[in-house]
Design a protein around this motif. Structure first.
Motif, short mmCIF file in Angstrom:
data_model
loop_
_atom_site.label_atom_id
_atom_site.label_comp_id
_atom_site.label_asym_id
_atom_site.label_seq_id
_atom_site.Cartn_x
_atom_site.Cartn_y
_atom_site.Cartn_z
N LEU A 28 0.84 -1.20 0.00
CA LEU A 28 0.00 0.00 0.00
C LEU A 28 0.87 1.25 0.00
N GLU A 29 0.56 2.17 -0.92
CA GLU A 29 1.26 3.45 -0.99
C GLU A 29 0.52 4.52 -0.19
N ARG A 30 -0.80 4.59 -0.39
CA ARG A 30 -1.62 5.56 0.33
C ARG A 30 -3.09 5.21 0.13
N HIS A 31 -3.96 5.95 0.84
CA HIS A 31 -5.39 5.73 0.68
C HIS A 31 -6.11 7.07 0.81
N TRP A 32 -7.34 7.09 0.33
CA TRP A 32 -8.21 8.26 0.44
C TRP A 32 -9.58 7.83 0.93
N GLU A 33 -10.20 8.69 1.75
CA GLU A 33 -11.63 8.60 1.98
C GLU A 33 -12.32 9.38 0.86
N LEU A 34 -13.36 8.80 0.28
CA LEU A 34 -14.07 9.44 -0.81
C LEU A 34 -15.28 10.18 -0.26
N THR A 35 -15.30 11.49 -0.47
CA THR A 35 -16.35 12.35 0.07
C THR A 35 -17.05 13.09 -1.06
N GLY A 36 -18.08 13.87 -0.70
CA GLY A 36 -18.73 14.77 -1.65
C GLY A 36 -20.02 14.26 -2.25
N VAL A 37 -20.30 12.95 -2.14
CA VAL A 37 -21.52 12.38 -2.71
C VAL A 37 -22.13 11.45 -1.67
N GLU A 38 -23.41 11.64 -1.36
CA GLU A 38 -24.07 10.75 -0.42
C GLU A 38 -24.38 9.40 -1.06
N LYS A 39 -24.32 8.37 -0.25
CA LYS A 39 -24.61 7.02 -0.71
C LYS A 39 -23.83 6.70 -1.99
N LEU A 40 -22.53 6.91 -1.92
CA LEU A 40 -21.72 6.81 -3.13
C LEU A 40 -21.68 5.38 -3.67
N GLU A 41 -21.33 4.41 -2.87
CA GLU A 41 -21.30 3.00 -3.24
C GLU A 41 -20.62 2.76 -4.59
N PRO A 42 -19.30 2.91 -4.65
CA PRO A 42 -18.55 2.71 -5.90
C PRO A 42 -18.74 1.31 -6.46
N SER A 43 -18.75 1.21 -7.78
CA SER A 43 -18.95 -0.10 -8.41
C SER A 43 -18.03 -0.35 -9.59
N GLY A 44 -17.18 0.60 -9.96
CA GLY A 44 -16.25 0.38 -11.06
C GLY A 44 -15.30 1.54 -11.24
N LEU A 45 -14.08 1.24 -11.73
CA LEU A 45 -13.05 2.25 -11.96
C LEU A 45 -12.49 2.12 -13.37
N SER A 46 -11.98 3.24 -13.89
CA SER A 46 -11.21 3.25 -15.12
C SER A 46 -10.41 4.54 -15.16
N PHE A 47 -9.51 4.65 -16.11
CA PHE A 47 -8.78 5.89 -16.32
C PHE A 47 -9.12 6.46 -17.69
N CYS A 48 -9.45 7.76 -17.71
CA CYS A 48 -9.56 8.52 -18.95
C CYS A 48 -8.39 9.50 -18.97
N ASP A 49 -7.39 9.20 -19.79
CA ASP A 49 -6.12 9.94 -19.73
C ASP A 49 -5.59 9.83 -18.31
N ASP A 50 -5.43 10.95 -17.63
CA ASP A 50 -4.88 10.90 -16.28
C ASP A 50 -5.95 11.05 -15.21
N GLN A 51 -7.21 10.96 -15.58
CA GLN A 51 -8.29 11.10 -14.62
C GLN A 51 -8.86 9.75 -14.23
N LEU A 52 -8.92 9.50 -12.93
CA LEU A 52 -9.53 8.28 -12.44
C LEU A 52 -11.04 8.48 -12.39
N VAL A 53 -11.78 7.68 -13.13
CA VAL A 53 -13.23 7.83 -13.22
C VAL A 53 -13.91 6.63 -12.57
N MET A 54 -15.15 6.84 -12.16
CA MET A 54 -15.85 5.85 -11.36
C MET A 54 -17.34 5.89 -11.64
N VAL A 55 -17.97 4.72 -11.56
CA VAL A 55 -19.43 4.65 -11.55
C VAL A 55 -19.88 4.14 -10.19
N SER A 56 -21.13 4.44 -9.88
CA SER A 56 -21.76 3.98 -8.65
C SER A 56 -23.05 3.27 -9.02
#
Length: 333
Positions: A28-56
């Motif tokens: 493990l290098e580091r971790h983040w708590e994900l804030t800003g959206v209620e009931k976020l419940e992440p379900s998938g990740l990908s990268f668009c160029d250098d941006q980490l994108v996510m669906v819920s």
């Protein structure tokens, strides 16, 4: 006392996780708590160029971006709107229509369980509730702020996949997606778990290959499952790795591991474990007798895995925020 019993039960099941496949522990290098959206419940990740994108799977209408900052928290922000699809994919049965009517006014209508961003910035979304793939086109070069509407690029495969022995329980369907040209790969979650490749160059799209993936020698009280996919194309890594690409990588939530698999026959080549990290006292959530990892993505020398804590509170601070882990990419990735 309840927490003690839960801990004993979990570590007993983890101790019983015996496999013939060696799984090196990820660092493990580091971790983040994900804030800003209620009931976020992440379900998938990908990268668009250098941006980490996510669906819920609790948000029908938005693809999110996760800023990779130097803070302990990352405030999730909207990346692309999903212009809600007015038509359902082809091959929908009357039962599916009825279920869609019931879900239409909820945040679980499409139940997005996977995302892939291609080199052009187009997004591919896997819908578990409809067993189909939607695509959102890239930004128009003439109108960089415009967005193309989402379109179904496959029919629903629910009935066909059921006839082949899958989808035997609720919420056991499409659970991850990655795309290589005109071929989409889908992870089938559990009971049984499997992988499927779908050819979508011509209409209608069709299943090229579907295969059940068993426990692969693991003895565990937790059921084998898949919750995410990642693809390394031929040009993505340095040739010094000595491996023949492309390769497919599976995120295996209840085995707490990531496995590299052959592109052609989907057999395991190498696995890495993140069990020590997820079950560290720093990161544990209440009611975590099952794994929580739901998305995987790589960029540069780092591997990212996101947890869906299903609104459970974190034991350390009672936070309901999901966690994103950044691991060092193993040398033999």
């Amino acid at each position: 006392m309840i927490r003690l019993i839960q801990a004993i039960c979990f570590f007993a099941s983890l101790a019983a996780l015996v496999s013939t496949v060696e799984a090196t522990e990820l660092v493990l290098e580091r971790h983040w708590e994900l804030t800003g959206v209620e009931k976020l419940e992440p379900s998938g990740l990908s990268f668009c160029d250098d941006q980490l994108v996510m669906v819920s799977d609790r948000h029908n209408d938005t693809v999110y971006s996760i800023p990779l900052n130097d803070a302990a928290e990352s405030q999730v922000i909207p990346y692309r709107p999903i212009n809600l699809l007015t038509k359902l994919p082809q091959n929908i049965t009357w039962k599916d229509h009825l279920i869609d009517l019931l879900l239409r006014w909820t945040d679980k209508r499409f139940d997005w369980e996977g995302i892939h961003c291609d080199d052009n910035g187009a997004l591919y979304l896997a819908s578990e509730s409809l067993s189909a793939i939607a695509k959102i086109g890239p930004n128009s070069p003439n109108s960089p702020n415009s967005r193309e509407s989402a379109q179904w690029i496959t029919p629903s495969f629910a009935e066909e996949v059921k006839q082949l022995g899958f989808f035997n329980s609720i919420n056991s369907g499409f659970e991850g997606i990655t795309v290589d040209g005109h071929t989409s790969f889908i992870a089938l979650e559990r009971e049984p778990r499997g992988l499927v490749s779908i050819h979508n160059k011509n209409k209608p799209a069709y299943i090229k290959k579907i295969q059940e993936i068993d426990e692969e020698g693991i003895s565990s009280k937790l059921k084998a499952d898949f919750t995410g996919l990642w693809l390394e194309p031929s040009s993505s890594l340095e040739p010094s790795s000595g491996l023949q690409f492309p390769k497919i990588y599976t995120l295996e939530r209840n085995y707490f591991r990531v496995c590299r698999r052959s592109y052609s026959d989907w057999k395991i080549e190498q696995c890495w474990s993140y069990a020590t990290t997820e079950k560290s006292s720093n990161y544990r959530f209440n009611n975590d007798q099952y794994g929580m990892a739901e998305g995987i993505a790589r960029s540069g020398k780092y591997l990212y895995i996101v947890l869906d804590n299903n609104q459970e509170t974190r034991r350390r601070n009672n936070s309901k925020n999901p966690l994103l882990f950044q691991f060092k990419l193993p040398e033999n990735w």
